[in-house]
Write an enzyme that holds these catalytic residues in place. Structure first.
Site, PDB file in Angstrom:
ATOM      1  N   ASP A 176       0.848  -1.187   0.000  1.00  0.00           N
ATOM      2  CA  ASP A 176       0.000   0.000   0.000  1.00  0.00           C
ATOM      3  C   ASP A 176       0.885   1.238   0.000  1.00  0.00           C
ATOM      4  OD1 ASP A 176      -3.125   0.457   0.375  1.00  0.00           O
ATOM      5  OD2 ASP A 176      -2.066   2.134   1.292  1.00  0.00           O
ATOM      6  N   ASP A 203       4.251   3.014  -4.188  1.00  0.00           N
ATOM      7  CA  ASP A 203       3.234   3.413  -5.157  1.00  0.00           C
ATOM      8  C   ASP A 203       3.058   2.278  -6.149  1.00  0.00           C
ATOM      9  OD1 ASP A 203       1.738   4.470  -7.202  1.00  0.00           O
ATOM     10  OD2 ASP A 203       2.838   6.358  -7.322  1.00  0.00           O
ATOM     11  N   ASP A 238      -6.947  -4.194  -6.757  1.00  0.00           N
ATOM     12  CA  ASP A 238      -8.179  -3.620  -6.223  1.00  0.00           C
ATOM     13  C   ASP A 238      -7.900  -2.131  -6.036  1.00  0.00           C
ATOM     14  OD1 ASP A 238     -10.870  -3.880  -5.139  1.00  0.00           O
ATOM     15  OD2 ASP A 238      -9.964  -3.393  -3.214  1.00  0.00           O
ATOM     16  N   CYS A 291     -14.894  -0.754  -6.478  1.00  0.00           N
ATOM     17  CA  CYS A 291     -16.238  -0.680  -5.903  1.00  0.00           C
ATOM     18  C   CYS A 291     -16.930   0.550  -6.491  1.00  0.00           C
ATOM     19  CB  CYS A 291     -16.197  -0.654  -4.391  1.00  0.00           C
ATOM     20  SG  CYS A 291     -15.048   0.529  -3.721  1.00  0.00           S
TER      21      CYS A 291
END
Length: 737
Positions: A176, A203, A238, A291
């Site tokens: 992350d 990154d 994701d 999402c």
């Protein structure tokens, strides 16, 4: 719960048939059901699943609250093995219904120790389409907060048993870009301690090439030693997104949503996906997910990646998980060119032609925001769209990529050659104005606005510091001077130094804990600059060790690796230091403990250890009493045998660490784990800590009720502190705060 621009934009995209639009919007305005997933090894997960199925579902069936029947929890039909559940009740019912209050207490305790994960149903989908096997090299590129990472870790550990953790040959890197969220990943991963786990803080869009140690490449004239690139078998992207699929739980999105959000994230999403394509092994698989409902963040990103990397194709997974109701990806969309939802331009060219010439250079949109001319050939219908009104979920998007068959063999031959000549990664230009604020939802990672890049030239004045740092890391780091020259001096984590198998402290530890000769002592590391075994030992697998030794840990911004298994306990003056197996590390170490060193005890002994902090050895029945009294003070392992008693059933053997002082013993697991175990066995918390807490509550003012199934901490920060108190007990059977 209304946003006119939201409705206008998505009606223009035709993501939903007109006759379903009202059902779609009604579903978005309804609260999201509470969903959770049973985690951990398959044996433990199935045991908990049976507990819910046989104990709590009957208890909650036909519950009537204030004149209305409340539905019991139900299994999510498409999740494998029935390990995901949902229920839709109000907080009022949870707090006041005796039956649901008992169920809620069970969930909270199991969540706190990591056996249950509070996770949105659609968030569980991406790992299911990755088909992770224990030998795979896996990376989760935008991993925080870590619920999907936990699923991947469970798949990597598919061969675990109820009492011991396997050491899989593969690895999982959770990455992350935000350092605080990276620490959250470390915290979350402790629910399933793994020697195959690593956490990096980079990154994702410019994730660096990671090297593997030198390997032999045959040619007809000589055998040449060349370093290889770490290529991944499975990659999860994701990516950061606008998050409008989470409207049902993030109500603030109704107010702040605006149509340019997706436009601003499109470039970052494309870079992350295309970076993943370059990191993939020849026969690997990528899962891309958001999402978001926005085609600019979904199909447009997929199309851009396929056209830039023609050796890839979308995999048709429509037959997998048939009980999941999904819709195919769309092939037509029109991005908005302003905040007023102007979607009238059918192509990028048409939009540019509409602008004055002096304004065209200021355009932030690109051609990839629109459908490409070959859109039909890309088979975007193989993407999956999940809508709230179909199965009472959030909104979600998933696409699965693999290389076309004709490119797989060719790629496998070229993989190493390409990695050896890989160009230096440059920081892409990011227009900060177009990047939107991160939405507050579970499945969105932090956008990579603050890119992490390493400029080797800029570091050259720091050569002296680099050499000093390299010396401090010790020989166990395996880092060459050339690699260390790219070190990032801003990275403040402690180094990862592997001990030599004949290190005196390590040999003393192995002897004291009666570990077998098969214990992987060459894969033990410590976390301090000098490489001294001062406090804790961490265990990795061989692949993780190879990655650490072939790369500078500061350049890859390595936050964590392996799992902490053993700690050293300083002894009184004149006595040797004692080593103890940590509760979280026991499943990993257990296969290497000599069987004859494991004591056996019955259910009554377990109950006594749960109810009391320091029960006296003399208080136990035979034969356990004689066995424990004969042991020296220090760390021991006990197996509580499965049995049925008057008040409960221990359905499987339970192996736990003990600490013996002069005259008493203590379970070396933290308070929350004890409470969860007590709830699982007796339906209530019988621990000493719970009794003390109950006394305090009675004497204190009434406090506010807890929130519904709050997301639990998967690792108890009190673990080591509790253990410290246990170890330093004076053995008189009295508990210390």
């Amino acid at each position: 719960m209304n946003n006119e621009r939201f409705s206008a934009y998505y009606r223009a995209q035709k993501i939903i048939p007109d006759d379903e639009w009202e059902s779609f919007m009604d579903a978005l305005r309804c609260p999201l059901p509470t969903t959770f997933r049973i985690t951990g090894s398959r044996d433990i997960a199935h045991t908990l699943g049976i507990t819910i199925q046989k104990t709590y579902v009957p208890l909650l069936d036909n519950v009537v609250f204030e004149g209305e029947t409340v539905p019991p929890p139900t299994q999510i039909p498409w999740y494998p093995d029935g390990l995901a559940w949902q229920f839709n009740v109000s907080k009022k019912v949870l707090r006041r219904s005796p039956e649901f209050k008992k169920f809620h207490s069970f969930l909270v305790h199991e969540t706190e120790v990591g056996n249950i994960s509070r996770q949105e149903a659609v968030s569980m989908l991406p790992p299911l389409f990755m088909d992770v096997q224990p030998h795979h090299k896996v990376i989760d590129m935008c991993a925080a907060p870590g619920s999907k990472t936990a699923q991947l870790l469970e798949a990597l550990h598919a061969n675990d048993t109820a009492t011991s953790t396997s050491i899989p040959p593969g690895l999982l890197i959770a990455n992350d870009t935000d350092s605080r969220r990276s620490h959250l990943l470390i915290h979350q991963s402790a629910r399933l301690p793994s020697p195959a786990f690593m956490v990096t803080n980079l990154d994702a869009s410019i994730y660096p090439v990671l090297k593997l140690p030198s390997s032999s490449n045959d040619n007809r004239r000589a055998v040449k030693k060349t370093p290889g690139q770490l290529l991944f078998d499975r990659i999860l992207c994701d990516v950061p997104c606008s998050g409008d699929g989470t409207l049902r739980k993030n109500l603030g999105i109704w107010k702040r949503w605006q149509p340019m959000d997706g436009n601003g994230l499109h470039g970052l999403q494309s870079r992350i996906l295309q970076r993943a394509m370059r990191m993939l092994a020849s026969d690997g698989r990528i899962v891309y997910s958001t999402c978001s409902l926005n085609p600019v963040e979904n199909e447009a990103v997929v199309a851009a990646a396929l056209n830039s990397n023609p050796e890839f194709e979308l995999l048709d997974v429509s037959e997998q998980h048939p009980q999941l109701i999904r819709r195919p990806g769309i092939t037509t969309w029109s991005p908005t060119v302003d905040r007023m939802v102007n979607t009238s331009f059918s192509s990028y060219g048409a939009y540019i032609q509409s602008l004055p010439e002096d304004k065209r250079s200021d355009v932030k949109l690109t051609e990839t925001h629109w459908p490409p001319s070959n859109v039909e050939a890309l088979h975007l219908e193989r993407c999956m769209r999940i809508y709230p009104h179909l199965q009472d979920t959030g909104g979600f998007f998933v696409a699965v990529f693999e290389r076309k068959a004709k490119y797989r063999t060719k790629r496998s031959v070229e993989d190493e050659d390409q990695s050896n000549s890989a160009p230096e990664t440059k920081k892409p230009k990011i227009d900060v104005d177009t990047l939107m604020q991160e939405p507050e939802h579970e499945c969105t990672a932090t956008p990579g606005v603050d890119a992490v890049t390493i400029d080797a030239n800029a570091l050259s004045p720091l050569e002296d510091k680099r050499k000093s740092a390299e010396r401090s890391r010790g020989e166990g780091s395996g880092v060459s001077p050339a690699q260390a020259s790219l070190a990032d001096p801003s990275f403040k984590e402690m180094p990862f130094t592997f001990l030599a198998p004949d290190d005196p402290a390590l040999l003393a530890c192995i002897k004291q804990l009666n570990l077998t000769s098969s214990f992987p002592s060459s894969n033990v590391l410590v976390r301090n600059p000098a490489g001294d075994p001062v406090r804790s030992f961490y265990l990795t697998n061989s692949l993780v060790k190879s990655v650490i030794q072939a790369n500078d840990y500061t350049r890859m911004r390595l936050m964590a690796s392996g799992t902490k298994v053993i700690t050293k306990q300083e002894a009184a003056r004149g006595m040797d230091a004692q080593y103890r197996v940590l509760g979280e590390g026991l499943p990993v170490v257990l296969p290497y403990i000599k069987p004859e060193m494991i004591m056996h005890a019955n259910f009554g002994a377990l109950k006594a250890l749960l109810q009391n902090y320091y029960p006296l050895c003399a208080s136990f029945g035979e034969p356990f009493r004689s066995e424990i009294e004969a042991k020296d003070p220090g760390s021991h392992i006990v197996r509580f045998l499965a049995e049925t008693s008057m008040d409960t059933t221990l359905s499987r053997d339970l192996v736990l660490p003990l600490w013996k002082s002069n005259v008493s013993i203590s379970l070396m697991i933290d308070k929350k784990a004890k409470s969860a175990l007590s709830h699982r066995l007796f339906g209530e918390d019988l621990t000493f800590a719970a009794r003390e807490q109950s006394k305090k509550k009675k004497s204190a003012r009434p406090s506010a009720s807890v929130e519904i199934l709050a997301v639990g901490e998967c690792r108890d920060s009190e673990d080591d502190r509790d253990a410290e108190n246990d170890v330093h007990s004076d053995g008189d059977g009295e508990a210390r705060e």
